[in-house]
Write an enzyme that holds these catalytic residues in place. Structure first.
Site, PDB file in Angstrom:
ATOM      1  N   LYS A 114       0.850  -1.202   0.000  1.00 47.40           N
ATOM      2  CA  LYS A 114       0.000   0.000   0.000  1.00 47.40           C
ATOM      3  C   LYS A 114       0.882   1.249   0.000  1.00 47.40           C
ATOM      4  O   LYS A 114       0.589   2.225  -0.694  1.00 47.40           O
ATOM      5  CB  LYS A 114      -0.944  -0.012   1.200  1.00 47.40           C
ATOM      6  CG  LYS A 114      -2.018  -1.089   1.079  1.00 47.40           C
ATOM      7  CD  LYS A 114      -3.370  -0.606   1.565  1.00 47.40           C
ATOM      8  CE  LYS A 114      -4.491  -1.459   1.012  1.00 47.40           C
ATOM      9  NZ  LYS A 114      -4.972  -2.474   1.926  1.00 47.40           N
ATOM     10  N   LYS A 194      -3.159  -8.831  -7.673  1.00 49.17           N
ATOM     11  CA  LYS A 194      -4.423  -9.440  -7.244  1.00 49.17           C
ATOM     12  C   LYS A 194      -5.598  -8.514  -7.574  1.00 49.17           C
ATOM     13  O   LYS A 194      -5.427  -7.299  -7.647  1.00 49.17           O
ATOM     14  CB  LYS A 194      -4.386  -9.777  -5.749  1.00 49.17           C
ATOM     15  CG  LYS A 194      -4.545  -8.614  -4.826  1.00 49.17           C
ATOM     16  CD  LYS A 194      -4.783  -9.061  -3.380  1.00 49.17           C
ATOM     17  CE  LYS A 194      -4.967  -7.831  -2.509  1.00 49.17           C
ATOM     18  NZ  LYS A 194      -5.138  -8.047  -1.110  1.00 49.17           N
ATOM     19  N   LYS A 197     -10.214  -4.070  -4.680  1.00 50.13           N
ATOM     20  CA  LYS A 197     -11.172  -2.961  -4.727  1.00 50.13           C
ATOM     21  C   LYS A 197     -10.471  -1.650  -5.046  1.00 50.13           C
ATOM     22  O   LYS A 197     -11.094  -0.723  -5.554  1.00 50.13           O
ATOM     23  CB  LYS A 197     -11.863  -2.823  -3.367  1.00 50.13           C
ATOM     24  CG  LYS A 197     -12.820  -3.951  -3.033  1.00 50.13           C
ATOM     25  CD  LYS A 197     -13.266  -3.858  -1.559  1.00 50.13           C
ATOM     26  CE  LYS A 197     -13.595  -5.208  -0.989  1.00 50.13           C
ATOM     27  NZ  LYS A 197     -13.454  -5.289   0.465  1.00 50.13           N
TER      28      LYS A 197
HETATM   29  P1  TYM Z   1     -11.025  -7.515   2.329  1.00 47.89           P
HETATM   30  O1  TYM Z   1     -12.335  -6.842   2.363  1.00 47.89           O
HETATM   31  O2  TYM Z   1      -9.886  -6.829   1.650  1.00 47.89           O
HETATM   32  O3  TYM Z   1     -11.166  -8.939   1.677  1.00 47.89           O
HETATM   33  C1  TYM Z   1     -12.197  -9.798   2.118  1.00 47.89           C
HETATM   34  C2  TYM Z   1     -11.849 -11.241   1.804  1.00 47.89           C
HETATM   35  O4  TYM Z   1     -11.667 -11.390   0.403  1.00 47.89           O
HETATM   36  C3  TYM Z   1     -10.417 -12.013   0.155  1.00 47.89           C
HETATM   37  N1  TYM Z   1      -9.868 -11.466  -1.091  1.00 47.89           N
HETATM   38  C4  TYM Z   1      -9.366 -12.226  -2.072  1.00 47.89           C
HETATM   39  N2  TYM Z   1      -9.263 -13.569  -2.203  1.00 47.89           N
HETATM   40  C5  TYM Z   1      -8.729 -14.049  -3.351  1.00 47.89           C
HETATM   41  N3  TYM Z   1      -8.313 -13.237  -4.347  1.00 47.89           N
HETATM   42  C6  TYM Z   1      -8.415 -11.887  -4.272  1.00 47.89           C
HETATM   43  N4  TYM Z   1      -8.038 -11.121  -5.286  1.00 47.89           N
HETATM   44  C7  TYM Z   1      -8.954 -11.314  -3.089  1.00 47.89           C
HETATM   45  N5  TYM Z   1      -9.208 -10.056  -2.667  1.00 47.89           N
HETATM   46  C8  TYM Z   1      -9.759 -10.164  -1.449  1.00 47.89           C
HETATM   47  C9  TYM Z   1      -9.537 -11.641   1.343  1.00 47.89           C
HETATM   48  O5  TYM Z   1      -8.498 -12.575   1.511  1.00 47.89           O
HETATM   49  C10 TYM Z   1     -10.528 -11.681   2.468  1.00 47.89           C
HETATM   50  O6  TYM Z   1     -10.689 -12.987   2.961  1.00 47.89           O
HETATM   51  N6  TYM Z   1      -8.196  -8.011   6.272  1.00 47.89           N
HETATM   52  C11 TYM Z   1      -9.423  -8.628   5.782  1.00 47.89           C
HETATM   53  C12 TYM Z   1     -10.657  -8.206   6.558  1.00 47.89           C
HETATM   54  C13 TYM Z   1     -10.614  -8.624   7.993  1.00 47.89           C
HETATM   55  C14 TYM Z   1     -10.597  -9.950   8.494  1.00 47.89           C
HETATM   56  C15 TYM Z   1     -10.552  -9.854   9.908  1.00 47.89           C
HETATM   57  C16 TYM Z   1     -10.614 -11.212   7.895  1.00 47.89           C
HETATM   58  C17 TYM Z   1     -10.598  -7.782   9.061  1.00 47.89           C
HETATM   59  N7  TYM Z   1     -10.560  -8.525  10.214  1.00 47.89           N
HETATM   60  C18 TYM Z   1     -10.527 -10.974  10.729  1.00 47.89           C
HETATM   61  C19 TYM Z   1     -10.587 -12.343   8.717  1.00 47.89           C
HETATM   62  C20 TYM Z   1     -10.542 -12.227  10.115  1.00 47.89           C
HETATM   63  C21 TYM Z   1      -9.530  -8.306   4.295  1.00 47.89           C
HETATM   64  O7  TYM Z   1      -8.620  -8.537   3.572  1.00 47.89           O
HETATM   65  O8  TYM Z   1     -10.669  -7.797   3.846  1.00 47.89           O
END
Ligand code: TYM
Length: 326
Positions: A114, A194, A197
């Site tokens: 980031k 990857k 968003k």
């Molecule tokens: P976020 O919103 O960025 O992503 C949510 C979930 O989507 C998965 N993901 C992906 N998986 C495969 N390929 C991709 N291109 C891709 N983009 C996103 C992420 O791995 C995630 O599972 N940090 C977390 C949010 C969070 C969280 C937690 C998760 C906050 N607290 C506690 C588990 C437990 C996240 O990446 O959100």
């Protein structure tokens, strides 16, 4: 109380098929076993660590809730709630901050990416993985369905659990990640990165119309080979489409390659587009209905918080007493 499965998703833009295949699909499949209880939350506090418009935030939270419900999170089987509604997450994160070193956080790849992307980091962005550890450990979760990109954060949560137990006595289990076979879903426009968003050009959204889905897949960046072949390292674009096809059709990448032996890229892309549009059809219909009933969505989120809160409170009390707070 059954062992818990916990995961979260950030409300920062519309959800894409990376979120769906990385986390939501697994969460939806998992909730059918009655061996566990399931807590899924909208990580609104995490979403404040990158640029956002306060006027849009509440809409984004609702949108994420609607997306999760329409993709199949069933409030009868899983508690769905908003992270900031359970104050104990942030409170536990503070205590975890005091047992996490700067060095551990400086190693986090997502943070480094980031910053390299030009974001001016705030302290919250740096501390993001500690709050994530608190989200998981406040419920003493055993399993965490996440995408491959969250592996390092999950490892840190395990390290924090281990450090806490060592210093203050056994309190937390070490949570295990549950990862899909698809690992990372890559960007359609830049398949070395990857799907994210923060880079909308390469995203296939859960809400895209069938026409848009087919268009986006048709124009996805691939390579100059003639035949469908799986080689994520050297042919990331086509391999990404094979992964997407395999995940949506419930087969393996190898089986998908066999199935399309001799097919041109154009034919294969058309089949992927058809399949994804078809698979997202139910989700999109449910979404249209939920959008007309926001009150019901709010009720589900309140119920979810009521289920989660007593467990979070109990853990925080235990932690406070372990670390010596009165
Ligand atoms: P976020 O919103 O960025 O992503 C949510 C979930 O989507 C998965 N993901 C992906 N998986 C495969 N390929 C991709 N291109 C891709 N983009 C996103 C992420 O791995 C995630 O599972 N940090 C977390 C949010 C969070 C969280 C937690 C998760 C906050 N607290 C506690 C588990 C437990 C996240 O990446 O959100």
């Amino acid at each position: 109380m059954k062992p818990l499965i916990v995961s979260g998703i950030k409300p920062s833009g519309i959800l894409h098929i990376g979120n769906y295949l990385g986390m939501i699909k697994q969460a939806v499949d998992l909730q059918n076993s009655d061996k566990y209880s399931y807590f899924y939350f909208i990580a609104d506090l995490h979403s404040l660590t990158t640029k956002y418009d306060p006027k849009e935030k509440s809409k984004e939270v609702m949108e994420a809730a609607i997306d999760l419900l329409s993709a199949g999170i069933d409030p009868k089987k899983s508690a769905l709630f908003v992270q900031s509604h359970i104050l104990e997450h942030a409170n536990l994160a503070w205590i975890f901050n005091t047992i996490t070193s700067m060095g551990q956080l400086e190693r986090m790849v997502e943070y480094k990416e980031k910053v390299a992307d030009g974001q001016t980091p705030n302290a919250g962005l740096f501390d993001y993985p500690v709050l994530m550890a608190a989200d998981i450990l406040i419920y003493k979760a055993q399993k965490v369905p996440v995408g491959e990109d969250q592996r390092q954060h999950l490892e840190l949560a395990r390290d924090i659990a281990r450090s806490f137990n060592k210093r203050f006595g056994k309190t937390f289990p070490e949570p295990a990640g549950v990862y899909t076979k698809a690992l990372r879903v890559m960007s359609l426009s830049d398949p070395k990165k990857k799907m994210s968003k923060t880079a909308p050009a390469g995203c296939l959204y859960l809400s895209d119309s069938p026409k848009k889905i087919k268009e986006k897949i048709n124009t996805a960046v691939t390579d100059s080979h003639k035949e469908v072949g799986y080689d994520p390292e050297n042919r990331p674009g086509i391999s990404n489409l094979i992964n997407i096809y395999a995940e949506f059709s419930g087969t393996s990448p190898e089986a998908a390659v066999k199935q399309f032996k001799g097919a041109s890229y154009k034919e294969f892309k058309a089949a992927v587009g058809e399949l994804v549009a078809l698979k997202l059809q139910d989700t999109q219909e449910r979404k249209a209905n939920l959008e007309k009933d926001k009150k019901e969505v709010l009720r589900i989120l309140e119920n979810g918080a009521e289920t989660a809160r007593p467990i979070a409170k109990k853990t925080l009390e235990e932690v406070k007493s372990r670390v010596g707070l009165i």
